[in-house]
Scaffold this motif. Structure first.
Motif, mmCIF file in Angstrom:
data_model
loop_
_atom_site.group_PDB
_atom_site.id
_atom_site.type_symbol
_atom_site.label_atom_id
_atom_site.label_comp_id
_atom_site.label_asym_id
_atom_site.label_seq_id
_atom_site.Cartn_x
_atom_site.Cartn_y
_atom_site.Cartn_z
ATOM 1 N N LEU A 90 0.831 -1.206 0.000
ATOM 2 C CA LEU A 90 0.000 0.000 0.000
ATOM 3 C C LEU A 90 0.865 1.255 0.000
ATOM 4 O O LEU A 90 0.573 2.226 -0.705
ATOM 5 N N TRP A 91 1.924 1.247 0.783
ATOM 6 C CA TRP A 91 2.808 2.424 0.845
ATOM 7 C C TRP A 91 3.409 2.727 -0.530
ATOM 8 O O TRP A 91 3.539 3.886 -0.925
ATOM 9 N N ALA A 92 3.758 1.672 -1.264
ATOM 10 C CA ALA A 92 4.302 1.860 -2.617
ATOM 11 C C ALA A 92 3.278 2.510 -3.537
ATOM 12 O O ALA A 92 3.643 3.148 -4.530
ATOM 13 N N GLU A 93 1.983 2.367 -3.210
ATOM 14 C CA GLU A 93 0.903 2.995 -3.990
ATOM 15 C C GLU A 93 0.504 4.349 -3.415
ATOM 16 O O GLU A 93 -0.457 4.963 -3.880
ATOM 17 N N GLY A 94 1.214 4.810 -2.367
ATOM 18 C CA GLY A 94 0.872 6.081 -1.732
ATOM 19 C C GLY A 94 -0.334 5.977 -0.816
ATOM 20 O O GLY A 94 -1.048 6.967 -0.610
ATOM 21 N N LEU A 95 -0.540 4.787 -0.217
ATOM 22 C CA LEU A 95 -1.723 4.542 0.614
ATOM 23 C C LEU A 95 -1.320 3.902 1.944
ATOM 24 O O LEU A 95 -0.242 3.337 2.079
ATOM 25 N N SER A 96 -2.225 3.996 2.914
ATOM 26 C CA SER A 96 -2.026 3.372 4.220
ATOM 27 C C SER A 96 -3.336 2.783 4.721
ATOM 28 O O SER A 96 -4.423 3.212 4.309
ATOM 29 N N LEU A 97 -3.229 1.816 5.638
ATOM 30 C CA LEU A 97 -4.398 1.380 6.382
ATOM 31 C C LEU A 97 -4.851 2.503 7.310
ATOM 32 O O LEU A 97 -4.041 3.311 7.758
#
Length: 424
Positions: A90-97
């Motif tokens: 997710l971090w590689a996609e610019g996202l987080s839980l």
């Protein structure tokens, strides 16, 4: 016959087969040939949720990738991925839980199906982050469910204990990637208790750890901040002392009467306050290498602190050699049928014992105290609920059992423990 045991070593099984299917075809063939099926992630359940004498599945090798929705508010993720693998992707996609707990080896499906949670007065468990499922049912077919698609299945699957089928993909809510600042310090328990609401409102995440024979706590907060130059990363408080704490646990196991004095010594020698900043997925989890057994009860928010104080008083009065600290967290209420938080905002009390020490007698005593606070157990942590307890504590338990019988009429996905617990 292959042996399997959980992380703590307290649950063991001899499955006929442990399999790691790579795709839907292999998974369907395995399910069709088995009389009973359970799925295992990291083995962090302390109850016999994964125990089986037939087929034990791991989806760690199952094909899949993160698929981001056009609005970037949700993703479809492989259910068998560990939270560690998922959060890095997710971090590689610019996202987080939105939130996560303090360990990350667990599988996504395992965490959601048992109601795993982190801390945060306004934040729900990982189950609340799920908004869709693709699962293989007993007939070997993939079924998708969500709020508007097979809604009864969806409501039951949100916290299912694996009783409805094998989840292969889960749709979860996500947020733009963020950094967290972690602060850890020693504070008096009396101060934290007096200011709990204020402290909880001051940061996004707040929790504390308290040894039963100490009057101080290890107080921890996490709060979103702007990224910083990493420089030399700050160590977690206690990172260098895990070996020392294990030595303390071993001493207590050999000489239980030393438990109280050693805990007070540990708190007196605790290092100075620490601070570190980093990507959320790297700051949330902590290392947990010392084996323990765990019981956790979720209580109404107002009952949390009084019950914790009662638990500490009980241990001191009985002079029980409990080596690990209590962990106290907060969580938001939800509307999930089998969630311990579906009665409103909650406080969570986790009770641990060193794996090399007797745990059943003190757990029995502590469970009585936690039940007195109107608590409900975490499904994957030690408890002694009966079927009658389940239906008394959970008004929608009948709907959940009905969904299990509809989607798995032969009980293929139920083991002995779950069959007895839900009267399947």
């Amino acid at each position: 016959m292959t042996g399997w045991s959980n992380w703590s070593g307290s649950v063991a099984a001899s499955p006929r087969l442990i399999a790691r299917p790579r795709d839907a075809g292999e998974l369907a063939a395995l399910i069709s040939q088995a009389a009973k099926v359970r799925v295992v992630g990291a083995g962090h359940s302390f109850m016999p949720l994964c125990e089986t004498s037939d087929l034990l599945l791991s989806l760690s090798d199952y094909e899949g990738a993160v698929t981001v929705a056009p609005d970037r508010k949700t993703v479809w993720a492989p259910a068998g991925w560990s939270l560690k693998k998922l959060t890095a992707a997710l971090w590689a996609e610019g996202l987080s839980l939105i939130n996560q707990g303090d360990i990350n080896p667990q599988s996504l499906a395992g965490a959601i199906s048992t109601g795993t949670h982190g801390t945060g007065a306004e934040l729900g468990s990982l189950s609340t982050q799920a908004c869709g499922f693709r699962l293989m049912t007993a007939d070997g077919k993939i079924v998708e469910c969500g709020p508007d698609q097979n809604p009864e299945l969806y409501q039951a699957q949100r916290l299912s204990l694996g009783l409805l089928g094998v989840a292969v993909e889960i749709r979860i809510h996500v947020v733009p990637a963020y950094h967290l600042e972690e602060r850890v310090e020693r504070r008096p328990l009396a101060e934290v208790a007096e200011r709990l609401d204020e402290l909880a409102a001051a940061t996004r995440h707040m929790e504390f750890f308290v040894f039963p024979y100490s009057d101080d706590v290890i107080f921890k907060t996490l709060h979103p901040v702007e990224a910083e130059d990493p420089g030399r990363p700050a160590k977690e408080i206690g990172e260098d002392s895990e070996a020392s704490f294990k030595a303390v646990c071993d001493l207590c196991a050999a000489a239980p009467m030393l438990t109280g004095p050693l805990q007070r010594l540990v708190m007196r020698t605790l290092g100075k306050a620490s601070r570190r900043v980093g990507p959320a997925y790297a700051i949330f989890p902590s290392e947990r290498n010392i084996r323990f057994e765990e019981m956790e009860y979720e209580l109404p928010r107002a009952a949390g602190l009084p019950t914790l104080k009662a638990a500490i008083a009980h241990i001191r009065k009985r002079r029980l050699p409990i080596t690990f600290p209590f962990e106290f967290r907060l969580a938001a209420g939800d509307d999930i049928w089998m969630s311990p938080f579906n009665a409103g905002p909650g406080a969570s009390i986790s009770f641990h014992q060193y794996a090399k020490m007797p745990w059943r007698p003190p757990f029995a005593e502590m469970e009585a105290v936690l039940r007195d606070g109107a608590g409900r157990p975490h499904w994957a942590k030690r408890h002694t609920l009966t079927t009658a307890d389940v239906h008394r504590l959970y008004p929608r338990a009948g709907d959940f059992v009905a969904a299990c019988k509809t989607w798995d009429p032969t009980g293929k996905f139920a083991n002995a423990h779950l069959t007895e617990l839900f009267d399947l």
